[in-house]
Every structure is written in structure tokens, then in C-alpha cells.
Design a protein around this motif. Sequence first.
Motif, PDB file in Angstrom:
ATOM      1  N   PRO A 290      69.494  28.249  99.577  1.00  0.00           N
ATOM      2  CA  PRO A 290      68.508  29.253  99.164  1.00  0.00           C
ATOM      3  C   PRO A 290      69.048  30.676  99.290  1.00  0.00           C
ATOM      4  O   PRO A 290      69.945  30.949 100.088  1.00  0.00           O
ATOM      5  CB  PRO A 290      67.342  29.022 100.121  1.00  0.00           C
ATOM      6  CG  PRO A 290      67.942  28.374 101.307  1.00  0.00           C
ATOM      7  CD  PRO A 290      69.117  27.580 100.815  1.00  0.00           C
ATOM      8  N   GLU A 291      68.453  31.580  98.514  1.00  0.00           N
ATOM      9  CA  GLU A 291      68.851  32.991  98.574  1.00  0.00           C
ATOM     10  C   GLU A 291      68.548  33.580  99.941  1.00  0.00           C
ATOM     11  O   GLU A 291      69.317  34.362 100.466  1.00  0.00           O
ATOM     12  CB  GLU A 291      68.124  33.777  97.490  1.00  0.00           C
ATOM     13  CG  GLU A 291      68.549  33.397  96.092  1.00  0.00           C
ATOM     14  CD  GLU A 291      67.778  34.155  95.038  1.00  0.00           C
ATOM     15  OE1 GLU A 291      67.180  35.203  95.359  1.00  0.00           O
ATOM     16  OE2 GLU A 291      67.779  33.698  93.890  1.00  0.00           O
TER      17      GLU A 291
ATOM     18  N   PHE B  76      67.444  32.007 103.576  1.00  0.00           N
ATOM     19  CA  PHE B  76      67.150  30.789 104.322  1.00  0.00           C
ATOM     20  C   PHE B  76      65.949  31.010 105.230  1.00  0.00           C
ATOM     21  O   PHE B  76      65.929  31.914 106.056  1.00  0.00           O
ATOM     22  CB  PHE B  76      68.369  30.363 105.143  1.00  0.00           C
ATOM     23  CG  PHE B  76      68.213  29.022 105.775  1.00  0.00           C
ATOM     24  CD1 PHE B  76      68.318  27.866 105.031  1.00  0.00           C
ATOM     25  CD2 PHE B  76      67.945  28.905 107.127  1.00  0.00           C
ATOM     26  CE1 PHE B  76      68.178  26.620 105.615  1.00  0.00           C
ATOM     27  CE2 PHE B  76      67.796  27.664 107.716  1.00  0.00           C
ATOM     28  CZ  PHE B  76      67.912  26.529 106.955  1.00  0.00           C
ATOM     29  N   GLU B  77      64.913  30.182 105.045  1.00  0.00           N
ATOM     30  CA  GLU B  77      63.683  30.271 105.835  1.00  0.00           C
ATOM     31  C   GLU B  77      63.466  29.034 106.697  1.00  0.00           C
ATOM     32  O   GLU B  77      62.378  28.803 107.190  1.00  0.00           O
ATOM     33  CB  GLU B  77      62.479  30.447 104.900  1.00  0.00           C
ATOM     34  CG  GLU B  77      62.517  31.700 104.069  1.00  0.00           C
ATOM     35  CD  GLU B  77      61.346  31.788 103.107  1.00  0.00           C
ATOM     36  OE1 GLU B  77      60.275  31.197 103.378  1.00  0.00           O
ATOM     37  OE2 GLU B  77      61.506  32.454 102.074  1.00  0.00           O
TER      38      GLU B  77
ATOM     39  N   THR C 123      57.419  27.602 100.429  1.00  0.00           N
ATOM     40  CA  THR C 123      58.138  28.460  99.496  1.00  0.00           C
ATOM     41  C   THR C 123      59.269  27.682  98.844  1.00  0.00           C
ATOM     42  O   THR C 123      59.674  26.623  99.323  1.00  0.00           O
ATOM     43  CB  THR C 123      58.740  29.693 100.208  1.00  0.00           C
ATOM     44  OG1 THR C 123      59.777  29.255 101.078  1.00  0.00           O
ATOM     45  CG2 THR C 123      57.694  30.464 100.998  1.00  0.00           C
ATOM     46  N   GLU C 124      59.789  28.250  97.779  1.00  0.00           N
ATOM     47  CA  GLU C 124      60.930  27.627  97.105  1.00  0.00           C
ATOM     48  C   GLU C 124      62.162  27.651  98.005  1.00  0.00           C
ATOM     49  O   GLU C 124      62.983  26.729  97.952  1.00  0.00           O
ATOM     50  CB  GLU C 124      61.225  28.354  95.794  1.00  0.00           C
ATOM     51  CG  GLU C 124      62.277  27.670  94.969  1.00  0.00           C
ATOM     52  CD  GLU C 124      62.501  28.328  93.628  1.00  0.00           C
ATOM     53  OE1 GLU C 124      63.610  28.165  93.096  1.00  0.00           O
ATOM     54  OE2 GLU C 124      61.580  28.991  93.116  1.00  0.00           O
ATOM     55  N   ASN C 125      62.291  28.681  98.844  1.00  0.00           N
ATOM     56  CA  ASN C 125      63.436  28.746  99.745  1.00  0.00           C
ATOM     57  C   ASN C 125      63.428  27.612 100.765  1.00  0.00           C
ATOM     58  O   ASN C 125      64.474  27.091 101.135  1.00  0.00           O
ATOM     59  CB  ASN C 125      63.468  30.095 100.476  1.00  0.00           C
ATOM     60  CG  ASN C 125      63.945  31.217  99.580  1.00  0.00           C
ATOM     61  OD1 ASN C 125      64.686  30.989  98.628  1.00  0.00           O
ATOM     62  ND2 ASN C 125      63.518  32.418  99.876  1.00  0.00           N
TER      63      ASN C 125
ATOM     64  N   LYS D  78      64.539  24.493  98.841  1.00  0.00           N
ATOM     65  CA  LYS D  78      65.992  24.541  98.622  1.00  0.00           C
ATOM     66  C   LYS D  78      66.752  24.323  99.927  1.00  0.00           C
ATOM     67  O   LYS D  78      67.810  23.695  99.936  1.00  0.00           O
ATOM     68  CB  LYS D  78      66.387  25.869  97.983  1.00  0.00           C
ATOM     69  CG  LYS D  78      66.050  25.948  96.521  1.00  0.00           C
ATOM     70  CD  LYS D  78      66.606  27.212  95.914  1.00  0.00           C
ATOM     71  CE  LYS D  78      66.413  27.168  94.412  1.00  0.00           C
ATOM     72  NZ  LYS D  78      67.088  28.292  93.756  1.00  0.00           N
TER      73      LYS D  78
END
Length: 117
Positions: free
Chosen positions: A72-73, A75-76, A86-88, A91
Motif C-alpha cells: 500500500p501507499e 501502510f495502515e 480502507t484500501e490500504n 492491500k
Amino acid sequence: MRLFLKIFAGLFTILFGYAMVVQFNDPDAFKWIGYYGMATLASILFLLKQLKAFTYFILGGFFLVLCYMYWPEAFEGVQLDQGMKTENIEKGRESLGSLIAAIVLFIYGIATFFNKR
């Protein structure tokens, strides 16, 4: 060591098979069912001693590329208990799963390489 590798491969056959099953609610389910299906099949073939070490290294490299592609752009984390917030996070999960598969496949490759000598 051989018994450990058999138990290890049996465990990851089950885990990769489970990962295939839980992909059905994923937006890109068929892609990930295929990826985890390859890892499951590789684990089964490792138990049956049917592949060469080179094949495991190629598959491991493929999963490393997937890990990089899905990183991910921002990282969460992976937060398994709260669904896909979220998308993160999604990913991050996909990237982590790919990294685990890559490590397992590299272990299969190393074990196969040294067992043939």
C-alpha cells in the motif's frame, strides 16, 4: 528435519487452502483464489516430491513481485478484526499474504535443492 518439513508443508497446505476459501467475499476473489491455489498445489507437490527446486524459486519470486505490487501507499496495518476499513488495509493484507507465500516457497526450494544432493 524431514519430518519437520513434512509437518510444515502439511500445515501450509491447509493454511493456503483456507486462504483460498476465505477469498470469496473479496472484490478480486478469482485472482487471489488462483494465487493461493498455486501455493496450495506447490505445497502438495512438495509433500509428494514432484517439483524441482528451480520451480519453487520461480514461484517464490512471483509472490515477491506480488508483495511489491500490492504494497500500500500508506501502510495502515492489517487489522483482521474490523473488516476492510480502507484500501490500504486490504492491500496490506494482500501484500503480507504474498510475502508469507514467497517465504514458504523459498523454504521449499532450499529444502528440495539440498535433499537432491
